[in-house]
Design a protein around this motif. Structure first.
Motif: not given
Length: 429
Positions: A309-318, A343-345, A368-373
């Motif tokens: 999972y691609h994660v930057t300082d701005d949060g989850y990307q994809g 990926e389309d997920l 499946v990635p879990v991402v908060d608000e």
């Protein structure tokens, strides 16, 4: 969550003409039926130790005769204990003198009853303002506050009606408004919704959850209904024959029942409806932090899985797969990572019920990635983990044939004679 507000320590209640004389039998370990047979006394509570956190909805549940209504009536000393302590904010309620106890009941705790407890000869407005006038608040101010709370619970405009003119659900809203109007820190709710029709009961549960999000009261909620307990409780304490058999988070009650009795309670619960993503997701420590295809592929190759999972300082990307990265690498290894490389997920929310995310999770080849608000990456949920937690074997093992469902047979405590009779724990199909 927050700090402990209420502590119950070594609480015992033995009903009868001379309970103190027979307490040695209780301490010797005799059961409820044995004590009744030998002494004619009824064991209501046995060595209850419980902590309740400020701002939580703490549910106490069990079948009729389990001691739950007896316990809640100890918090404001409607029932006096045989032994033990109840500390509220560090103050031992059992040590309060009569005048101090009166003030404690008026200002620290409010109660919502199963049968509404409204005064039939008073208007809705007078019922809601009743507790305020007892506190010494002037009638004008008491009425203004009562009207505000009636509007809060959806009964604006009903001020001049009488209880008999209202439906059961409306009457219970009046009872809730009356309890909230006193601005007490703690709400005691004894089977507050059990007399209502299922649809109205569900609406009241929803309203309580909505109100709690705003008010953050400390609520002690009594029920015999496990579905209701799971829906409302931050914590659930289960009683059997006056003893505390498990005190835990709802997901722990479901996934790790402490006894056969608790396992029988949870056996038929619809876990997909009761559990949220957060309770079963896996933490995902590895993540791609690169900005280019080349850097991302280098990080991926150093990892055991073929996805990340691609994660930057701005949060989850994809989500990235190694196979796709290898292809993009051949085209232009220096290219910046963009949306086209993912990926389309679609991510899922941590507070979503499992039944809401079943289709996409089971259909996905990847967790499946879990991402908060706020866009923060929390972890992932795989279809294997989902299938495991929803399988019948998830709670220890399939129930053995010698395990019987909880039964309410046996003596009820005097304080619970009027509780509704329930043959089996109420659970979702």
């Amino acid at each position: 969550m927050s700090n402990t507000l209420i502590e119950v320590k070594g609480l015992y209640k033995l009903f009868g003409s001379n309970p103190k004389a027979h307490m040695p039998l209780v301490h010797q370990g005799l059961g409820k039926d044995e004590i009744l047979a030998q002494t004619g006394h009824t064991l209501g509570l046995k060595d209850i130790n419980l902590s309740i956190k400020e701002g939580d909805i703490s549910v106490i549940m069990g079948l009729s005769g389990s001691g739950k209504s007896t316990l809640i009536r100890h918090f404001n000393r409607l029932i006096e204990p045989t032994e033990g302590q109840i500390l509220v904010g560090g103050t031992d309620v059992m040590s309060l003198a009569e005048k101090d106890l009166e003030q404690f009941r008026r200002h620290r705790m409010s109660m919502v009853f199963q049968r509404f407890g409204l005064l039939p000869h008073r208007t809705v407005l007078d019922n809601v303002s009743f507790g305020l006038t007892i506190q010494g608040i002037k009638k004008k101010e008491a009425n203004e506050r009562a009207i505000e709370w009636l509007e809060t619970v959806g009964l604006g405009g009903y001020e001049n009606q009488y209880p008999a003119q209202l439906s059961g659900g409306q009457q219970q809203r009046v009872g809730l408004a009356r309890a909230l109007a006193t601005n007490a820190d703690i709400l005691l709710m004894d089977e507050a919704f059990s007399a209502l029709d299922p649809l109205i009961r569900s609406e009241m549960q929803d309203q309580l959850v909505e109100l709690q999000e705003k008010l953050q009261k400390t609520i002690i909620f009594i029920t015999h209904d496990l579905d209701e307990a799971l829906r409302l409780g931050n914590n659930i304490a289960i009683l059997k024959d006056g003893e505390l058999v498990q005190d835990d988070k709802p997901e722990e009650i479901l996934l790790n029942p402490a006894t056969d009795y608790v396992e029988a309670f949870v056996r038929d619960v619809n876990r997909a409806r009761a559990l949220t993503v957060e309770t079963v997701m896996q933490p995902q420590e590895f993540r791609i932090t690169a900005t280019t295809i080349e850097e991302a592929l280098k990080q991926m190759r150093a990892h055991k899985d073929d996805y990340a999972y691609h994660v930057t300082d701005d949060g989850y990307q994809g989500m990235l797969s190694q196979e796709s990265l290898e292809e993009y690498y051949q085209e232009d290894k220096t290219a910046k990572l963009t949306e086209e490389h993912y990926e389309d997920l679609e991510p899922i929310a941590p507070d979503a019920a499992l039944e809401e995310i079943l289709p996409e999770t089971l259909a996905s080849d990847y967790p499946v990635p879990v991402v908060d608000e706020e866009g923060e990456f929390m972890g992932s949920l795989s279809r294997d983990a989902l299938a495991e937690v929803l399988s019948p074997e998830a709670s220890s093992e399939e129930a053995n044939t010698d395990k019987s469902a909880p039964s309410e047979e046996g003596s009820e405590t005097p304080a619970e004679k009027d509780e509704s009779k329930v043959k089996q724990p109420t659970t979702s199909a």
